[in-house]
Design a protein around this motif. Structure first.
Motif, mmCIF file in Angstrom:
data_model
loop_
_atom_site.group_PDB
_atom_site.id
_atom_site.type_symbol
_atom_site.label_atom_id
_atom_site.label_comp_id
_atom_site.label_asym_id
_atom_site.label_seq_id
_atom_site.Cartn_x
_atom_site.Cartn_y
_atom_site.Cartn_z
ATOM 1 N N ALA A 8 -6.262 -12.533 56.487
ATOM 2 C CA ALA A 8 -6.945 -13.525 57.537
ATOM 3 C C ALA A 8 -6.674 -14.824 57.134
ATOM 4 C CB ALA A 8 -8.722 -13.106 57.192
ATOM 5 N N ILE A 9 -6.373 -15.425 55.965
ATOM 6 C CA ILE A 9 -6.192 -16.521 55.893
ATOM 7 C C ILE A 9 -4.832 -17.025 56.418
ATOM 8 C CG2 ILE A 9 -5.455 -18.357 54.087
ATOM 9 C CD1 ILE A 9 -7.760 -17.108 52.198
ATOM 10 N N VAL A 10 -3.593 -15.991 56.125
ATOM 11 C CA VAL A 10 -2.485 -16.531 56.818
ATOM 12 C C VAL A 10 -2.646 -16.369 58.360
ATOM 13 C CG1 VAL A 10 -0.175 -15.295 57.212
ATOM 14 C CG2 VAL A 10 -1.363 -15.255 54.663
ATOM 15 N N THR A 11 -3.442 -15.719 58.859
ATOM 16 C CA THR A 11 -3.600 -15.727 60.411
ATOM 17 C C THR A 11 -4.220 -16.766 60.975
ATOM 18 O OG1 THR A 11 -3.661 -13.296 60.051
ATOM 19 C CG2 THR A 11 -4.422 -14.375 62.283
ATOM 20 N N TYR A 12 -5.396 -17.531 60.295
ATOM 21 C CA TYR A 12 -6.238 -18.340 60.950
ATOM 22 C C TYR A 12 -6.158 -19.774 60.178
ATOM 23 C CZ TYR A 12 -8.078 -14.549 63.672
ATOM 24 O OH TYR A 12 -8.164 -13.432 64.472
ATOM 25 N N ILE A 13 -5.954 -19.705 58.955
ATOM 26 C CA ILE A 13 -6.087 -21.013 58.521
ATOM 27 C C ILE A 13 -4.413 -21.666 58.121
ATOM 28 C CG2 ILE A 13 -6.593 -22.465 56.286
ATOM 29 C CD1 ILE A 13 -8.961 -21.372 57.640
ATOM 30 N N GLN A 14 -3.873 -22.001 59.464
ATOM 31 C CA GLN A 14 -2.535 -22.615 59.370
ATOM 32 C C GLN A 14 -2.636 -23.668 60.295
ATOM 33 O OE1 GLN A 14 -0.327 -19.189 60.992
ATOM 34 N NE2 GLN A 14 -1.557 -18.930 62.648
ATOM 35 N N PRO A 15 -1.370 -24.570 60.331
ATOM 36 C CA PRO A 15 -1.167 -25.273 61.338
ATOM 37 C C PRO A 15 -0.920 -24.749 62.791
ATOM 38 C CG PRO A 15 0.200 -25.747 59.294
ATOM 39 C CD PRO A 15 -0.505 -24.220 59.198
ATOM 40 N N ARG A 16 -1.014 -25.527 63.662
ATOM 41 C CA ARG A 16 -0.759 -25.065 64.968
ATOM 42 C C ARG A 16 0.614 -24.584 64.835
ATOM 43 N NH1 ARG A 16 -3.348 -25.196 69.711
ATOM 44 N NH2 ARG A 16 -2.059 -25.063 71.569
ATOM 45 N N SER A 17 1.557 -25.423 64.343
ATOM 46 C CA SER A 17 3.190 -24.757 64.459
ATOM 47 C C SER A 17 3.269 -23.935 63.221
ATOM 48 C CB SER A 17 3.993 -26.199 64.402
ATOM 49 O OG SER A 17 3.675 -26.824 63.104
ATOM 50 N N GLY A 18 2.480 -23.045 63.053
ATOM 51 C CA GLY A 18 2.648 -22.253 61.837
ATOM 52 C C GLY A 18 3.571 -21.217 62.194
ATOM 53 N N PRO A 19 3.168 -19.935 61.609
ATOM 54 C CA PRO A 19 3.982 -18.775 61.605
ATOM 55 C C PRO A 19 4.457 -18.506 63.225
ATOM 56 C CG PRO A 19 2.179 -18.313 60.358
ATOM 57 C CD PRO A 19 1.884 -19.663 60.881
ATOM 58 N N SER A 20 5.666 -17.783 63.073
ATOM 59 C CA SER A 20 6.120 -17.088 64.532
ATOM 60 C C SER A 20 5.275 -16.207 64.958
ATOM 61 C CB SER A 20 7.728 -16.674 64.217
ATOM 62 O OG SER A 20 7.556 -15.419 63.413
ATOM 63 N N VAL A 21 5.458 -15.921 66.241
ATOM 64 C CA VAL A 21 4.509 -15.096 66.802
ATOM 65 C C VAL A 21 4.725 -13.599 66.716
ATOM 66 C CG1 VAL A 21 4.144 -13.870 69.155
ATOM 67 C CG2 VAL A 21 4.595 -16.130 69.143
ATOM 68 N N LEU A 22 6.007 -13.432 66.133
ATOM 69 C CA LEU A 22 6.125 -11.849 65.305
ATOM 70 C C LEU A 22 5.543 -11.996 64.129
ATOM 71 C CD1 LEU A 22 7.660 -9.185 65.272
ATOM 72 C CD2 LEU A 22 9.588 -10.508 64.200
ATOM 73 N N ARG A 23 5.648 -12.863 63.497
ATOM 74 C CA ARG A 23 4.890 -12.728 62.001
ATOM 75 C C ARG A 23 3.337 -12.632 62.525
ATOM 76 N NH1 ARG A 23 4.864 -17.487 57.345
ATOM 77 N NH2 ARG A 23 3.270 -16.489 55.883
ATOM 78 N N GLU A 24 2.897 -13.504 63.326
ATOM 79 C CA GLU A 24 1.462 -13.345 63.708
ATOM 80 C C GLU A 24 0.945 -11.955 63.977
ATOM 81 O OE1 GLU A 24 -1.019 -15.163 66.991
ATOM 82 O OE2 GLU A 24 -0.089 -16.682 65.966
ATOM 83 N N LYS A 25 1.954 -11.294 64.711
ATOM 84 C CA LYS A 25 1.609 -9.803 65.160
ATOM 85 C C LYS A 25 1.628 -8.836 63.894
ATOM 86 C CE LYS A 25 3.895 -10.127 69.616
ATOM 87 N NZ LYS A 25 5.143 -9.449 70.406
ATOM 88 N N LEU A 26 2.735 -9.004 63.026
ATOM 89 C CA LEU A 26 2.725 -8.111 61.834
ATOM 90 C C LEU A 26 1.514 -8.647 60.894
ATOM 91 C CD1 LEU A 26 6.419 -8.580 60.950
ATOM 92 C CD2 LEU A 26 5.265 -6.653 62.318
ATOM 93 N N VAL A 27 1.139 -9.448 60.645
ATOM 94 C CA VAL A 27 -0.173 -9.847 59.825
ATOM 95 C C VAL A 27 -1.307 -9.352 60.357
ATOM 96 C CG1 VAL A 27 -1.549 -11.455 59.004
ATOM 97 C CG2 VAL A 27 0.900 -11.939 58.833
ATOM 98 N N SER A 28 -1.516 -9.472 61.852
ATOM 99 C CA SER A 28 -2.431 -8.834 62.356
ATOM 100 C C SER A 28 -2.643 -7.381 62.436
ATOM 101 C CB SER A 28 -2.714 -9.304 63.923
ATOM 102 O OG SER A 28 -2.580 -10.519 64.022
ATOM 103 N N LEU A 29 -1.486 -6.941 62.416
ATOM 104 C CA LEU A 29 -1.210 -5.280 62.375
ATOM 105 C C LEU A 29 -1.429 -4.733 61.113
ATOM 106 C CD1 LEU A 29 -0.050 -3.184 64.294
ATOM 107 C CD2 LEU A 29 2.251 -3.380 63.170
ATOM 108 N N PHE A 30 -1.074 -5.432 59.984
ATOM 109 C CA PHE A 30 -1.423 -4.999 58.501
ATOM 110 C C PHE A 30 -2.960 -5.196 58.664
ATOM 111 C CE2 PHE A 30 -2.553 -5.699 54.126
ATOM 112 C CZ PHE A 30 -1.517 -5.066 53.455
ATOM 113 N N TYR A 31 -3.531 -6.155 59.018
ATOM 114 C CA TYR A 31 -5.112 -6.264 58.557
ATOM 115 C C TYR A 31 -5.836 -5.258 59.632
ATOM 116 C CZ TYR A 31 -9.637 -8.376 58.459
ATOM 117 O OH TYR A 31 -10.852 -8.511 58.158
ATOM 118 N N ALA A 32 -5.203 -4.808 61.000
ATOM 119 C CA ALA A 32 -6.108 -4.188 61.858
ATOM 120 C C ALA A 32 -5.800 -2.499 61.373
ATOM 121 C CB ALA A 32 -5.656 -4.055 63.188
ATOM 122 N N ILE A 33 -4.713 -2.387 60.836
ATOM 123 C CA ILE A 33 -4.337 -0.778 60.647
ATOM 124 C C ILE A 33 -4.436 -0.481 59.184
ATOM 125 C CG2 ILE A 33 -2.665 1.051 60.838
ATOM 126 C CD1 ILE A 33 -1.815 -0.146 63.412
#
Length: 318
Positions: free
Chosen positions: A255-280
């Motif tokens: 969750a921290i990797v997903t939400y506590i980050q600068p606006r120009s943070g991780p790429s969209v792909l990385r954001e998807k993969l992190v969310s996927l890990f957290y959701a599944i």
């Protein structure tokens, strides 16, 4: 006026992980199995706790809530994603998208507060064991659980409301696996500074504040463990907290990797993969962690299997 006439979007298109058909079929099979394991594992944990009186303790009361949150969180995202893997047009109605965001945000917030409550429970168990039953009484556990469910739901309602009040103009392509807050906000055709601030405040209240409480609890737990003279006593105290600490690292870390980050943070792909890990993966791993690293849960498993074996033998003799 031109923007106002274009704010209502009837449906969104989720771009998902891949457009390749073979990849989507493979992901459908993989995530279908993962989702079934998640549902089965969490419901078995809840069943075990209900059936075995030795597990009728505050820790397992919170674990029941955590398992319910995990299976609900996965259900809010995975079935829709599975349908989209096999669908040509990956559309989701406006109302369904808002509902998905509400439930995923709410359940995520509930989990963070529950983990903080579980950390307090472990703190009392290790640091003040003689007064454990007096401090962690049923009324306090119930109030802590209600606080988690109410705070997560209220925060989600606020976040969902302000997110879907943004004018989307003609933007309806969400570059994500689900209707996730950051991805939906990116569709807005106006300045979203206020939404960014709201997301940051929400992250501090329901993510960083519980995390600080967890860290404080474990600092005191570690200090207490180091004062134990025997290595056997230290190991016993450590294993009391090992399962919870593992889940904390997984849940808060993603969750921290997903939400506590600068606006120009991780790429969209990385954001998807992190969310996927957290959701599944996280909801699937939690019951495994508590089963494999916990003697009481393993004992309940063996007891249940013994009952089933005896019942099967009786039925076979009829």
């Amino acid at each position: 006026m031109e923007i106002d006439n274009q704010t209502w979007v009837r449906e969104f298109i989720l771009l998902g992980l891949s457009r390749d058909w073979d990849t989507q079929v493979s992901l459908f099979v993989l995530f279908s199995i993962t989702y079934m394991v998640t549902v089965l594992g969490n419901f078995l944990i809840i069943l075990l706790i209900r059936l075995d009186s030795r597990l009728h303790t505050p820790m397992y009361f919170f674990l029941t809530n955590l398992s319910l949150v995990d299976v609900s969180y996965a259900t809010s995202i995975v079935p829709q994603m599975l349908v989209h893997f096999l669908a040509e047009e990956k559309a989701i109605p406006f109302v369904s998208c808002a509902a998905q965001l509400f439930f995923s945000l709410g359940l995520g917030g509930i989990e963070f507060v529950l983990l903080a409550a579980m950390a307090y429970d472990r703190y009392v168990a290790v640091c003040d064991p003689l007064r454990y039953s007096v401090i962690m009484h049923g009324g306090l556990c119930t109030r802590l659980a209600i606080t988690a469910w109410v705070s997560g739901s209220v925060n989600s309602l606020v976040q969902t409301t302000i997110t879907f009040q943004l004018p989307m103009c003609s933007n309806k392509f969400i570059d994500h696996i689900s209707c996730e807050a950051l991805a939906v906000v990116r569709l807005a055709c106006v300045n979203t500074s206020s939404n960014d601030i709201a997301i940051m405040v929400s992250s501090i209240v329901l993510l960083m504040t519980p995390l600080c409480l967890v860290l404080l609890s474990y600092i005191k737990i570690i200090a207490t463990i180091l004062e134990i003279r025997t290595s056997e006593g230290r190991m016993k105290a450590f294993y009391t907290c090992a399962s919870h600490l593992t889940v904390v690292v997984l849940s808060y870390g993603m969750a921290i990797v997903t939400y506590i980050q600068p606006r120009s943070g991780p790429s969209v792909l990385r954001e998807k993969l992190v969310s996927l890990f957290y959701a599944i993966l996280t909801p699937m791993l939690n019951p495994m962690i508590y089963s494999l690293r916990n003697k009481e849960v393993k004992g309940a498993w063996y007891k249940l299997l013994g009952r089933l074996s005896a019942l099967t033998s009786k039925l076979a003799t009829w």
